[in-house]
Design an enzyme around this catalytic site. Structure first.
Site, PDB file in Angstrom:
ATOM      1  CB  SER A 150      -0.876   0.010   1.264  1.00 53.98           C
ATOM      2  OG  SER A 150      -1.415   1.297   1.478  1.00 53.98           O
ATOM      3  CE1 TYR A 173      -3.712  -2.118   5.097  1.00 54.19           C
ATOM      4  CE2 TYR A 173      -3.123   0.089   4.371  1.00 54.19           C
ATOM      5  CZ  TYR A 173      -3.589  -1.181   4.087  1.00 54.19           C
ATOM      6  OH  TYR A 173      -3.930  -1.521   2.790  1.00 54.19           O
TER       7      TYR A 173
HETATM    8  N1  LIG Z   1      -8.949  -1.319  -0.587  1.00 56.10           N
HETATM    9  C1  LIG Z   1      -7.957  -0.427  -0.613  1.00 56.10           C
HETATM   10  O1  LIG Z   1      -8.168   0.803  -0.663  1.00 56.10           O
HETATM   11  C2  LIG Z   1      -6.524  -0.911  -0.596  1.00 56.10           C
HETATM   12  C3  LIG Z   1      -5.496   0.003  -0.856  1.00 56.10           C
HETATM   13  C4  LIG Z   1      -4.184  -0.421  -0.820  1.00 56.10           C
HETATM   14  C5  LIG Z   1      -3.901  -1.742  -0.534  1.00 56.10           C
HETATM   15  N2  LIG Z   1      -4.900  -2.619  -0.277  1.00 56.10           N
HETATM   16  C6  LIG Z   1      -4.533  -4.007   0.058  1.00 56.10           C
HETATM   17  O2  LIG Z   1      -5.090  -4.894  -0.894  1.00 56.10           O
HETATM   18  C7  LIG Z   1      -5.441  -6.131  -0.264  1.00 56.10           C
HETATM   19  C8  LIG Z   1      -6.921  -6.419  -0.520  1.00 56.10           C
HETATM   20  O3  LIG Z   1      -7.688  -5.359  -0.022  1.00 56.10           O
HETATM   21  P1  LIG Z   1      -9.271  -5.307  -0.207  1.00 56.10           P
HETATM   22  O4  LIG Z   1      -9.681  -3.906  -0.056  1.00 56.10           O
HETATM   23  O5  LIG Z   1      -9.645  -6.062  -1.433  1.00 56.10           O
HETATM   24  O6  LIG Z   1      -9.743  -6.105   1.090  1.00 56.10           O
HETATM   25  P2  LIG Z   1     -11.107  -6.918   1.332  1.00 56.10           P
HETATM   26  O7  LIG Z   1     -11.336  -6.893   2.805  1.00 56.10           O
HETATM   27  O8  LIG Z   1     -12.188  -6.450   0.431  1.00 56.10           O
HETATM   28  O9  LIG Z   1     -10.715  -8.402   0.892  1.00 56.10           O
HETATM   29  C9  LIG Z   1      -9.816  -9.169   1.618  1.00 56.10           C
HETATM   30  C10 LIG Z   1     -10.134 -10.643   1.432  1.00 56.10           C
HETATM   31  O10 LIG Z   1      -9.239 -11.374   2.291  1.00 56.10           O
HETATM   32  C11 LIG Z   1      -9.979 -12.445   2.862  1.00 56.10           C
HETATM   33  N3  LIG Z   1      -9.307 -12.876   4.094  1.00 56.10           N
HETATM   34  C12 LIG Z   1      -9.274 -12.240   5.292  1.00 56.10           C
HETATM   35  N4  LIG Z   1      -8.588 -12.961   6.183  1.00 56.10           N
HETATM   36  C13 LIG Z   1      -8.163 -14.075   5.533  1.00 56.10           C
HETATM   37  C14 LIG Z   1      -7.396 -15.199   5.916  1.00 56.10           C
HETATM   38  N5  LIG Z   1      -6.950 -15.346   7.168  1.00 56.10           N
HETATM   39  N6  LIG Z   1      -7.134 -16.157   5.004  1.00 56.10           N
HETATM   40  C15 LIG Z   1      -7.602 -16.039   3.729  1.00 56.10           C
HETATM   41  N7  LIG Z   1      -8.351 -15.004   3.303  1.00 56.10           N
HETATM   42  C16 LIG Z   1      -8.614 -14.023   4.197  1.00 56.10           C
HETATM   43  C17 LIG Z   1     -11.374 -11.876   3.109  1.00 56.10           C
HETATM   44  O11 LIG Z   1     -12.336 -12.892   3.252  1.00 56.10           O
HETATM   45  C18 LIG Z   1     -11.576 -11.023   1.854  1.00 56.10           C
HETATM   46  O12 LIG Z   1     -12.203 -11.757   0.824  1.00 56.10           O
HETATM   47  C19 LIG Z   1      -5.118  -5.966   1.214  1.00 56.10           C
HETATM   48  O13 LIG Z   1      -3.849  -6.535   1.491  1.00 56.10           O
HETATM   49  C20 LIG Z   1      -5.099  -4.470   1.396  1.00 56.10           C
HETATM   50  O14 LIG Z   1      -4.277  -4.073   2.459  1.00 56.10           O
HETATM   51  C21 LIG Z   1      -6.218  -2.234  -0.300  1.00 56.10           C
END
Ligand SMILES: NC(=O)c1ccc[n+]([C@@H]2O[C@H](COP(=O)([O-])OP(=O)(O)OC[C@H]3O[C@@H](n4cnc5c(N)ncnc54)[C@H](O)[C@@H]3O)[C@@H](O)[C@H]2O)c1
Length: 262
Positions: A150, A173
């Site tokens: 991120s 985070y």
């Molecule tokens: N959404 C944003 O704005 C953003 C920005 C930068 C980085 N990210 C990163 O991208 C990645 C995905 O983010 P997102 O927004 O899609 O999140 P999200 O919460 O929508 O999806 C995360 C997924 O991970 C799964 N999960 C959680 N714990 C788990 C485990 N122990 N084992 C297996 N699966 C598990 C959840 O069921 C979910 O489907 C993350 O690492 C997040 O930090 C997100």
């Protein structure tokens, strides 16, 4: 060398850990549309199965497998299953987002227990899956691992974007994502000689119906004047999963509309 097929993933097997999430779903579809057999691996079986059904009805190659990335046994079982079923794993994307219920409380109220738990689930989860999949890829002498990091693993948060909202960003985070970026470089260096590439993607904030005030604050600050759409991350993942990036390792591909350059 012909270049018109350079991003093609036909014949490749890819895993998206966290594939049932906001970004994960897009990655699963994107990789499948480029021709890969994609395993959507997630702790949420219901969401994962529903999404896979949708993709297979569109004639895309995808299947759901349960994964709890915080459990070594679960990761090992998944890799063993895919190895037996498909005989190869070309790309593995860590896109999970495990977090505690109190995630997002203001910094001064974060308990040590909560901090430890989040670091343990998220950063250690990435460690577990990277260790197991890198060892698998080492044996097949190729592979691409992609870790979702991120912008908050690169720069400190600008708290002014949370003004007039109840939102904030957790300190854990920043620690976790900063850790993932340097951990990725460690792995890239360690596994380079086995032709296993390890890169990360650092997206900016993805639009997900956040409060209007927050979105306005965000848009004002970022050079491209909008939050990312979940679709914006897919091209980076296809690039890093494909042979187009075959000489790229240890890189942090920033997909942030310019957030980190101002
Ligand atoms: N959404 C944003 O704005 C953003 C920005 C930068 C980085 N990210 C990163 O991208 C990645 C995905 O983010 P997102 O927004 O899609 O999140 P999200 O919460 O929508 O999806 C995360 C997924 O991970 C799964 N999960 C959680 N714990 C788990 C485990 N122990 N084992 C297996 N699966 C598990 C959840 O069921 C979910 O489907 C993350 O690492 C997040 O930090 C997100």
């Amino acid at each position: 060398m012909k270049y018109d097929n350079i991003f093609n993933l036909q014949g490749k097997v890819a895993v998206v850990a966290g594939g049932a999430g906001l970004i994960g779903k897009e990655l699963v579809r994107g990789l499948a549309e480029m021709g890969a057999m994609v395993i959507l691996a997630d702790i949420d079986a219901e969401k994962g199965n529903i999404y896979v059904k949708r993709l297979t009805s569109l004639n895309l190659k995808a299947s759901f497998k349960y994964l709890d990335i915080t459990k070594e046994k679960s990761v090992i079982n998944l890799i063993n299953y895919i190895g037996k079923e498909y005989g190869r794993i070309d790309a593995w994307i860590n896109c999970v987002y495990p977090k505690t219920k109190d995630w997002g409380v203001k910094f001064e109220y974060v308990s040590v227990k909560s901090w430890k738990k989040n670091v343990d689930m998220h950063l250690t989860g990435f460690f577990i899956s990277c260790q197991k999949i890198a060892e698998y890829m080492k044996k097949q002498k190729r592979g691409s691992i992609i870790n979702m990091a991120s912008i908050y693993g690169m720069v400190g948060p600008d708290f002014s974007i949370y003004k007039d909202t109840k939102m904030t960003t957790p300190a854990a985070y920043s620690a976790i994502k900063g850790g993932i970026i340097t951990f990725t470089k460690y792995l890239a260096s360690y596994y380079g000689k086995y032709n296993v590439r390890v890169n990360c993607i650092s997206p900016g904030g993805i639009y997900d119906r956040q409060p209007v005030k927050f979105v306005q604050n965000y848009n004002r600050k970022v050079p491209l004047k909008r939050m990312a759409d979940k679709e914006d991350v897919v091209g980076a993942a296809i690039y890093l999963a494909s042979d187009a990036s075959r000489y790229v390792t240890g890189h942090n591909l920033v997909v942030d509309g310019g957030w980190t350059i101002v």
